[in-house]
Structure formats: structure tokens, C-alpha cells
Motif scaffolding. Sequence first.
Motif, short mmCIF file in Angstrom:
data_model
loop_
_atom_site.label_atom_id
_atom_site.label_comp_id
_atom_site.label_asym_id
_atom_site.label_seq_id
_atom_site.Cartn_x
_atom_site.Cartn_y
_atom_site.Cartn_z
N GLY A 164 0.78 -1.22 0.00
CA GLY A 164 0.00 0.00 0.00
C GLY A 164 0.81 1.27 0.00
O GLY A 164 0.30 2.34 -0.35
N VAL A 165 2.10 1.19 0.39
CA VAL A 165 2.96 2.39 0.39
C VAL A 165 3.96 2.36 -0.76
O VAL A 165 4.92 3.14 -0.78
N GLY A 166 3.74 1.47 -1.72
CA GLY A 166 4.55 1.46 -2.93
C GLY A 166 5.82 0.66 -2.86
O GLY A 166 6.62 0.68 -3.81
N GLU A 167 6.09 -0.07 -1.80
CA GLU A 167 7.31 -0.87 -1.69
C GLU A 167 7.16 -2.16 -2.50
O GLU A 167 6.12 -2.83 -2.43
N GLU A 168 8.19 -2.52 -3.25
CA GLU A 168 8.13 -3.72 -4.07
C GLU A 168 8.16 -4.97 -3.21
O GLU A 168 9.02 -5.13 -2.34
N LEU A 169 7.22 -5.87 -3.46
CA LEU A 169 7.16 -7.13 -2.74
C LEU A 169 7.64 -8.29 -3.60
O LEU A 169 8.26 -9.23 -3.09
N LYS A 170 7.39 -8.21 -4.89
CA LYS A 170 7.77 -9.29 -5.78
C LYS A 170 7.84 -8.78 -7.21
O LYS A 170 7.01 -7.97 -7.63
N VAL A 171 8.83 -9.28 -7.93
CA VAL A 171 8.95 -8.94 -9.35
C VAL A 171 8.38 -10.09 -10.16
O VAL A 171 8.88 -11.22 -10.09
N LEU A 172 7.33 -9.81 -10.90
CA LEU A 172 6.71 -10.84 -11.73
C LEU A 172 7.43 -10.97 -13.07
O LEU A 172 7.55 -12.07 -13.62
N LYS A 173 7.91 -9.87 -13.58
CA LYS A 173 8.63 -9.87 -14.86
C LYS A 173 9.63 -8.71 -14.83
O LYS A 173 9.26 -7.58 -14.56
N GLU A 174 10.89 -9.04 -15.06
CA GLU A 174 11.92 -8.01 -14.99
C GLU A 174 11.74 -6.96 -16.07
O GLU A 174 11.92 -5.77 -15.84
N GLY A 175 11.39 -7.39 -17.26
CA GLY A 175 11.21 -6.46 -18.36
C GLY A 175 12.54 -5.91 -18.87
O GLY A 175 13.60 -6.15 -18.29
N HIS A 176 12.51 -5.17 -19.94
CA HIS A 176 13.72 -4.56 -20.50
C HIS A 176 13.33 -3.47 -21.48
O HIS A 176 12.22 -3.45 -22.02
N ASP A 177 14.26 -2.54 -21.67
CA ASP A 177 14.07 -1.49 -22.67
C ASP A 177 14.17 -2.09 -24.07
O ASP A 177 14.79 -3.15 -24.27
N GLY A 178 13.62 -1.39 -25.00
CA GLY A 178 13.88 -1.71 -26.40
C GLY A 178 15.12 -0.95 -26.82
O GLY A 178 15.13 0.29 -26.82
N VAL A 179 16.20 -1.66 -27.14
CA VAL A 179 17.51 -1.02 -27.39
C VAL A 179 18.01 -1.38 -28.79
O VAL A 179 18.06 -2.55 -29.16
N THR A 180 18.39 -0.36 -29.52
CA THR A 180 19.03 -0.56 -30.82
C THR A 180 20.33 0.25 -30.83
O THR A 180 20.29 1.49 -30.73
N VAL A 181 21.47 -0.44 -30.88
CA VAL A 181 22.77 0.22 -30.91
C VAL A 181 23.16 0.46 -32.37
O VAL A 181 23.05 -0.44 -33.20
N ALA A 182 23.59 1.67 -32.67
CA ALA A 182 24.00 2.00 -34.03
C ALA A 182 25.17 1.11 -34.46
O ALA A 182 26.00 0.71 -33.63
N ALA A 183 25.22 0.79 -35.74
CA ALA A 183 26.25 -0.11 -36.26
C ALA A 183 27.65 0.41 -35.92
O ALA A 183 28.00 1.55 -36.24
N GLY A 184 28.43 -0.44 -35.24
CA GLY A 184 29.81 -0.10 -34.90
C GLY A 184 29.97 0.86 -33.75
O GLY A 184 31.10 1.16 -33.34
N ALA A 185 28.86 1.34 -33.17
CA ALA A 185 28.95 2.35 -32.12
C ALA A 185 29.49 1.79 -30.81
O ALA A 185 29.92 2.55 -29.94
#
Length: 550
Positions: free
Chosen positions: A339-360
Amino acid sequence: MNENNEMNRAGAFADGEATAVFAPLDMSAFATPAFEEGGRSASRRRKRHAVWPWILLAVVVVLGAFVGGGIWFFQSHALPGVTLWGHSVTGSSYERVVSRIDAAVDDATVTVSYDGKTAKVSLKDLGLSVDSESIARQVMDAKRDEAWWQRYAFWNTADITVEPANAKAAVSDTLSQKLSIDEVKATDASLRLNEDGTGFDVVSGQQGQGADPAPVAKAAIAAVETLGSAPAKTVTVELKAIDPSVTDDIAAKAKATLDGLANKPVDIKIGDHTIATLGAQALAASTRIDANENGKLADNETRNGYVVFDADKLQKYYDDSVKPNLQSGREDREVIVNGVGEELKVLKEGHDGVTVAAGADSSVGADAVQAFAKGGGSVTVEGTVDPMKTKSTKRTVVIDLSDHTVTAYENGKAIMKFNAGIGRGNDPTTGECTGELCTPTYCDPNTYDNCTENGDFKIWLKYQSQNMSGNLTLSDGSNETWDAKNVGFVNYFSKTGCAIHRVATQTAMNNSQLVKGGGLWSHGCVGIGWDVAQQFYEWALMGTTVHVQA
């Protein structure tokens, strides 16, 4: 006619009067030179006075050119008064200093003897190297932070005394071979990842037995410090217990360095977004311990104390272990909070959508090594990021003492509601705590209350099964005791002993039988049906907020 011609040649005024025209008279022809005392003419004096300013200007120009040229020269050469190991290197270029040191290292061979046998031993034979480039940079930098007039004053001296190599880091393998000495090789101390992979543990080294390389190394180092002006002394080798080059103490210092870096990992970023982190495992894959802290490094290596970072190995770690985990499609993170916003359990870690430029990311290893060597930081690469979002499911529990119910909420919606028995000291209609054993304030953590307390709590302790017993002293001096065996699915929410658990009956009593408590009471706990207790126990995670109201 002749008269008219003469008038025309002479010219005439407007009034018609003729005027004769004479050639200019040169008075210098009639002048008599003026003499000063001693017979020098004034004109000669004026000429001499006119020459002196030009002479003075020429002197100033020459001096300015000399000073300016000197300043320009010393921008790329060792300053006046700079010495290396007591030997003047004033005016030497960086390349010249490197060359002198390297030549001294090559020439620094030591004659060693043991049991009638002699041999020549170099620093390389002892496993030592000299970082001539680093020493030369110190020579070039000497005095440059001082005031300009001290910088170029030859009497203001600065001696670079850095040790060419650490004699204690010498190894005896080649020395023993050249002198035909049988040895028991020492084992270097080392580091390994700790169990949770977040830091390092020291693996102790072991002593050996053989030729002592330290005196030989000291003689070779002393010869290097003469810059080739004196040969190394002959050394008679002794047999003794040999410490490893990497001692436990050196390994402990390296551990402190790496643990500190593991706590401040290097982030890999695209813009302001961190797409990956290089921590303890990356350090384990790309570092080594070098006991010779002044040793020469390869082009791809950087040092921080006894720790040497290898840019190529770090790049390989990134290519093999980090980059494959970067995904172009975003996946949102899912968590359960209280109720105060503290994490109790992670159901799915998730991830950003990341595209690195060629050779960068081809220089991630080299850039990250530099960051680690400086104590931490970040590396930026070009690309795009679709940041993940976090989806939170909020879980709370409300115990209504007047209604005799326990309700489980997710995101404000009731998903489970159970009948419940409450504390014997709570009024069955209003839920208020009454009676002689009612304590309206929080109790000693070791004392049971006879009421279920009002207020906001968190589930802090859970047992699948527990024997519960207690003892209360009544006002008449009598004691009230209880001893309930195998109470199932216990969720403590108050530090005074209040818990939500399966109702403590000898035989099963289900939810439908506990309307308005089903006539059952407890010593402060909240009892729910046997048929729903396990379901609630599994749903109510550690840290779930509990609100108790009358």
C-alpha cells in the motif's frame, strides 16, 4: 623686342611691374661647423645619439627571441633543473628519456653465482619490466605546475625518484634454471567472485622454496637507476623460503580496489538511458593482479594500483555476455507492491527496447577500462532506446473488526473476502477494544495483547505451521493460558503477536462457518477458515500492508 623678351623670362605682376627671379641660395655652403669641447662636431653627436636606440632595440629583440625560443623549446623538453634518479635530463625530449631508460634496462644484467656456477640474469629473466613511458611522462611534467619564473630557473631542481620496478615482485623460475637449482614454486594469491557474484574473495597464496630473487632484482634496479653509467653488482644467490609475487596482502589490496569498483559499476548509456551495467562479473573477466605496480603495460591495458584492466578482454565480455541480451523490442516490467509502494515481488523483470548503431559499441571495452581505472563512471554509445514502463499491482489487506471480515485488495478492488474470528477483548458489534485486558497503545513486543489492535501494519513474519501458547494475568490474580498446536498458515502483522492464521480449532472449520466470527475468539489474532487460509497465505506476500479498523 629684346627688352620684352627679358621681361617675359623674368615674369610680371598684375600691375605690370617686372620682378627679377633668383635661384635658391644654399646656406650650407657658407656655414661654419660648430665644435663641442674636444673638437667633436654637433652633427656627429646627433648621429651617434640616433644610433643607440636602434642598438638597444636590437638587443631587446635578440633577448626576446632567445627567451621565446627557450620557452618554445622547453614546452616539449625536460625543464631546467630536472633530474632522473639524480642524473640531469634537462633539455631531453620525451623520446630521448624513454630511450635512455630502455637502454639502461637492456644493459642491467646481473652476474649471479651459486655453488660455483655463475650466470647472467636480466630484469626480464626475473619477470620484471619497467614502464619507461610512464617515467618519461613524469620527467616531462616535473615543475610544470610551478610559477613561470621557477619553472625555468635551473637552480630550482626536481628529482624524479620513482622506483623502476618492485624487487619483491621478482620471480625465481629462470634464475633457478640458469643456476640448476631445484625449487618448489610459490603459488600466487588470487581473487575469485564471491558466492552471489557481487564482489571478490581472496584465495591465499603458498610459499615456495628456492633461489631468492629479491637481491638480484635490487642489483638490477640499482643499475637501471644509474642510466647506464655503472654496471650491476655481482650477487651470490641464497636458498630460502620464497614468498609468492602476489602475496595475500597484495591480493587483499586488489580485492579492495575491485570491490569498490563493483559497488560503482560502469554504466553503458544511450543518451540518458542506462542500457547495461559492467560490474563484478565484467571485472572478473577482464582484470589481473600485477605485483609490479610500475611494470610496463600492453597497449590495451590500464592500471589502478595492483589491478590491471585488459580492454580487449572487457570488449569480449561485452560482446559475448552483454550485447546478446540487448533486445530491440520493449518488454514492460511487472511488480507487486504494498500500500505504500514498496516492491514485494517482481513478476517480470522487463527490459528497454535497445538498438545500438552499427559499430557504435566497438570501443566499449577501451572506454570502460578507462572509466574503471579512474574509479567508475559511464560509457556512451549511439543508438535509440524505447524505455520500458513498470506495471504495479498494489496489494493491501483490510481487517474489519465490527464486520468480522478480512478483505484482500488488488489495485483498490476486492478480490477475496473472508469471515474471521477476532480478539476476545474486541466488542463483537463495534469492534472496539474493551475489558480489563485491553491495552489501547502498542504493547511490549514480548507481551500478547488480548485485543486485535487498530492501525496500519505490514506482514513481517510468516510460518506455514506454528505452535502458539501464551499466558495472561487477570486483575484477580488468576492466569489465563492457552496452547494451540499446529496452527496453520500464520501471517504476523503486529509486533505484539497479532497474526492472520487458520482458525485454531482441533477440527476443520471453514469460511462459511465463521460468519460474525462463528462464536470463536482469540487472544488478539484473526482466524480465517481452513478452506481459505492457504490461499490467503500464498497471496499475502511478506511486507503486504494490513489496515485494521473497528
